[in-house]
Write an enzyme that holds these catalytic residues in place. Structure first.
Site: not given
Length: 824
Positions: A520, A522, A539, A636
């Protein structure tokens, strides 16, 4: 002259007759429309539209069919003058429906209130079980009257109005002002709410809301039972509007002349407190339980406490002096087996034992508790518990200025930890645990004494770094020291678990592509397995990420304080040098869009599962907007940010762009518009204004995508410029809305799908003021609210590529997360 007088006389006579007829019709009409009483020689017939209306037209009694059912029942509901939607509050024959319109409601010749079908008077479908003692049935004058309280009351006669029966003594699933839930000790009559079987079947369901029946010298408790099993327990705080005396113990709702309020036990087991909102023309939810894992009775088993705001990996924690009964279950995040004493062989009876305080808790289940004499001090209460070797804990509570001493015996069940101020529980522990606890407390004090020198040391480090940076910049260098990052960040988020970088490197096999779950704005997300066998999602902030440290910190701050079954849980993070990583619970079924828009996998999503996902996302969003400690705007929400666990439970993820609203703040503006085209509300995309209604718009898009199985940015019909919103709006206006339903769905409930489509269109209306709040959306999805007609939605067309530079409309690109400066 005589002829003229005769004509005048005739016309006058005719006019007088017409006037008398009109007056008679008017009086008859008044009698019919205001009839609130049914006498022994009268009948209410279904096929005649028989109806009783209370004197002030507050309530009506008659025959009705619930939901999509064709079965007929006799019930009481709020009249249209009070509530625009039919809200049934009592049903006579809930378990014995009539299958046609031949029902008759009457008082039979024995003075019993009965319901039967034609030619079946000897075998009533339902009766009030009232038999009056009269010598001559021809003089029977019993009658029933529908009062403006909603109570159907039966009297023996007009003369002395002896009360013999009332509907309030036999509640169904709804409590209205004047009804009671509790126990009459003298008569043995119990007032209980019982859920419906389903939305279309008002028969006796699985759930009951009742007062726990034990000696009435102990603090009253209210439970929801599922069958014979405790499902939820109310607080032992004194309930408002309650009666507790030698005759009865009960709870009731008070009358409010300005607002209508009811309590309802849904067929799902949800207990709701609702208030009628005239402005929105619908019921507004004031309170509902159970909502969270810790609300379920005994979720963590015996001798444990449950906390949704716990910084641990697991919401369950053993009480002082106890340890998990099943280590495997505890490691697998299943605490239902509860906890057992650490040292069974060490006596806790007059052997140097004492008490450890557990703060801010919901009282344990008082079924195994005793209320000692009133007016005792906390110290006296402690001594009373110590004197009894069976006493496992005590608590003091102040009611009406008098301190009560409540003591528990045997296991301690159903303890929930609150964030706000509540009472403290004192748990009995052996002398070893007492000593260890005292040592830990002293250690904490000693550590506290070190805070000042540590702060000075940190300040010195910061000053050294600032000075070094200044010197390096003067020499044309830009190196920045990062050695103190981890220490500073760990102080910033003390409630989080901080993972070692080497642990995460090993867990993800050095972030190999094989373990990569997705990518993503990120950075990458990787599957990992911790040394204890727990699977996680890591993540990792990419060095080239456009979002950066700000979004990382934002996500950490937000998710760390959120706990809901429909939100992804943050397990911890890793901050080391330039590395920034979030450790999240692992979602084996990945994201919703990986099912929804895949021709092969979409077949796994039948309508029942899609509807459950919709409800889960709605509840998660409601928690963010209203029920959490903070009011959070996600900004989002999209199908790729809705993850699915192994049971296909939806969980909202990715809070890097979320914003917190404080106090009564309703709206905010930004020049930096962030989010995903295709899911953005118009006021946000064009003007940078966002609010909870921005998330509602995004939810509406998600809903329509779930129903249709198509992305919003697709093109539909002959008009290439029409997107999903425009296509749905078009077929809705044409009356063929079911044409948009995903073709992979083999079967579905037509009414339920149509309701969802209408809710979706209400959510994507152009004016944010027209969109419902998420609390209303959740209520609408339950199927119990009437829906208004949707207005023109926003973004019904795709932007024409040839006029892209000039058009102000936005092109939906579902997977593209953008950051732009919005028009002002």
């Amino acid at each position: 002259m005589k002829k003229a007088l005769l004509v005048i006389f005739l016309y006058s006579h005719i006019a007088l007759k017409m006037l008398l007829k009109s007056l008679l019709l008017f009086l008859l009409f008044q009698v019919c429309t205001s009839r609130d009483t049914l006498r022994s020689n009268e009948e209410l017939k279904d096929d005649d539209g028989g109806l009783l209306v209370s004197k002030e037209s507050s309530f009506e009694l008659g025959f009705f069919s619930p939901g999509n059912s064709s079965n007929r029942y006799v019930g009481i509901w709020y009249s249209q003058s009070k509530v625009s939607e039919k809200t049934v509050v009592w049903i006579a024959n809930r378990d014995n429906p009539i299958h046609d319109t031949s029902g008759v409601f009457t008082i039979n010749r024995y003075g019993n209130l009965v319901l039967y079908a034609y030619n079946m008077e000897t075998s009533p479908i339902w009766s009030a079980d009232v038999s009056l003692s009269v010598k001559n049935t021809s003089t029977l004058s019993a009658y029933v009257q529908l009062l403006d309280t909603g109570n159907l009351v039966m009297f023996q006669n007009d003369r002395d109005r002896i009360f013999v029966w009332q509907s309030f003594d036999f509640p169904t699933d709804t409590l209205i002002p004047g009804m009671k839930v509790g126990m009459n000790w003298k008569t043995g009559l119990e007032w209980v709410l019982t859920s419906w079987k389903s939305q279309d079947d008002p028969g006796t369901g699985d759930y009951t809301f009742r007062l726990h029946n034990w000696s009435h010298t102990v603090t009253p408790q209210y439970f929801i039972y599922k069958g014979l099993t405790k499902y939820w327990r109310g607080d032992t705080e004194p309930w408002p509007n309650s009666v507790r005396n030698a005759e009865e113990m009960s709870f009731f709702l008070t009358y409010n002349t300005n607002k209508l309020t009811i309590m309802k036990l849904k067929f799902s087991g949800l207990h709701q407190h609702l208030e009628w909102n005239d402005g929105d023309d619908q019921w507004k939810e004031l309170l509902s339980t159970p909502k969270y894992r810790c609300d379920w009775y005994g979720h963590c088993g015996a001798n444990s406490k449950c906390s949704l705001d716990s910084g641990n990996l697991f919401e369950c924690e053993c009480l002082p002096g106890y340890e998990p009964k099943s280590i495997n279950g505890w490691n697998g995040r299943n605490g239902s087996d509860g906890c057992v004493s650490k040292r069974v062989k060490v006596s806790k009876c007059r052997n140097g034992e004492g008490f450890v305080k557990v703060e801010r808790v919901k009282d344990p289940d008082a079924s195994r508790a005793a209320l000692l004499k009133r007016g005792m001090s906390t110290k006296e209460c402690e001594q009373e518990c110590l004197r009894n070797c069976s006493c496992t804990a005590y608590m003091t509570k102040k009611i009406a200025g008098v301190v009560d001493c409540l003591t528990w015996y045997d296991d301690l069940m159903d303890i929930l930890v609150y964030t706000e101020a509540r009472r403290d529980l004192y748990v009995r522990v052996d002398k070893i645990e007492l000593a260890e606890n005292a040592a830990n407390s002293q250690g904490f004090f000693r550590r506290g004494m070190l805070v000042v020198p540590i702060l000075f040391a940190l300040l010195a480090l910061v000053l050294i770094n600032v000075l070094a940076c200044w010197l390096l910049k003067k020499k044309g260098k830009t190196k920045v020291f990062v050695e103190v990052d981890e220490l500073e960040e760990s102080k910033r988020y003390p409630e989080l678990q901080f993972f070692d970088l080497n642990t995460l490197v090993a867990a993800t096999d050095n972030f190999s592509d094989v373990n990569k779950l997705g990518e993503g704005g990120f950075g990458g997300v990787y599957k990992g397995e911790l040394p204890n066998g727990q699977k996680v999602a890591v993540k990792r902030l990419s060095s080239s990420s456009g979002q950066g440290i700000g979004e990382f910190k934002n996500e950490v701050e937000l998710i760390a304080g959120l706990q809901h079954r429909n939100l992804v849980k943050l397990l911890g993070c890793c901050i080391k040098g330039g590395e920034r990583m979030l450790v999240l619970e692992y979602m084996p079924n990945k994201s919703l869009d990986s099912f929804l828009f895949d021709d092969t996998r979409r077949s796994f999503l039948d309508w029942g599962r899609r509807f459950e996902i919709l409800n889960g996302v709605a509840r998660g969003l409601l928690y963010l907007h209203q029920d959490s400690r903070l009011r959070i705007i996600h900004r989002d929400l999209k199908t790729s940010n809705i993850l699915l666990d192994d049971e296909m439970t939806p969980k909202i993820s990715d809070f890097g762009m979320a914003r917190i609203f404080h106090g009564d703040q309703l709206q905010d503006n930004t020049k930096k518009v962030v989010g995903t085209y295709g899911y953005m509300s118009p006021e946000y995309a064009v003007f940078g204004r966002f609010s909870t209604k921005s998330d509602v718009f995004s939810f509406g898009i998600v809903l329509l995508e779930i129903v249709s199985g198509k992305r919003n940015n697709g093109s539909y019909e002959e008009n290439y410029s029409m997107n999903l919103i425009g296509h749905v709006w078009h077929v809705w206006k044409e009356g063929i809305a079911l044409d948009i339903v995903d073709s992979s769905l083999q079967s579905y409930k037509h009414d339920e799908v149509l309701r969802c489509i209408q809710i979706g269109l209400l959510c994507v209306q152009e004016d944010s003021k027209d969109r419902p709040a998420m609390s209303s959306v959740v209520f609408m999805l339950s199927g119990e609210a009437s829906l208004p007609s949707p207005k023109q939605p926003a973004f019904v067309f795709r932007r024409n590529s040839s006029s892209a530079a000039d058009s102000k409309e936005l092109l939906s690109i579902n997977d593209l997360t953008i950051t732009i400066v919005g028009a002002r």
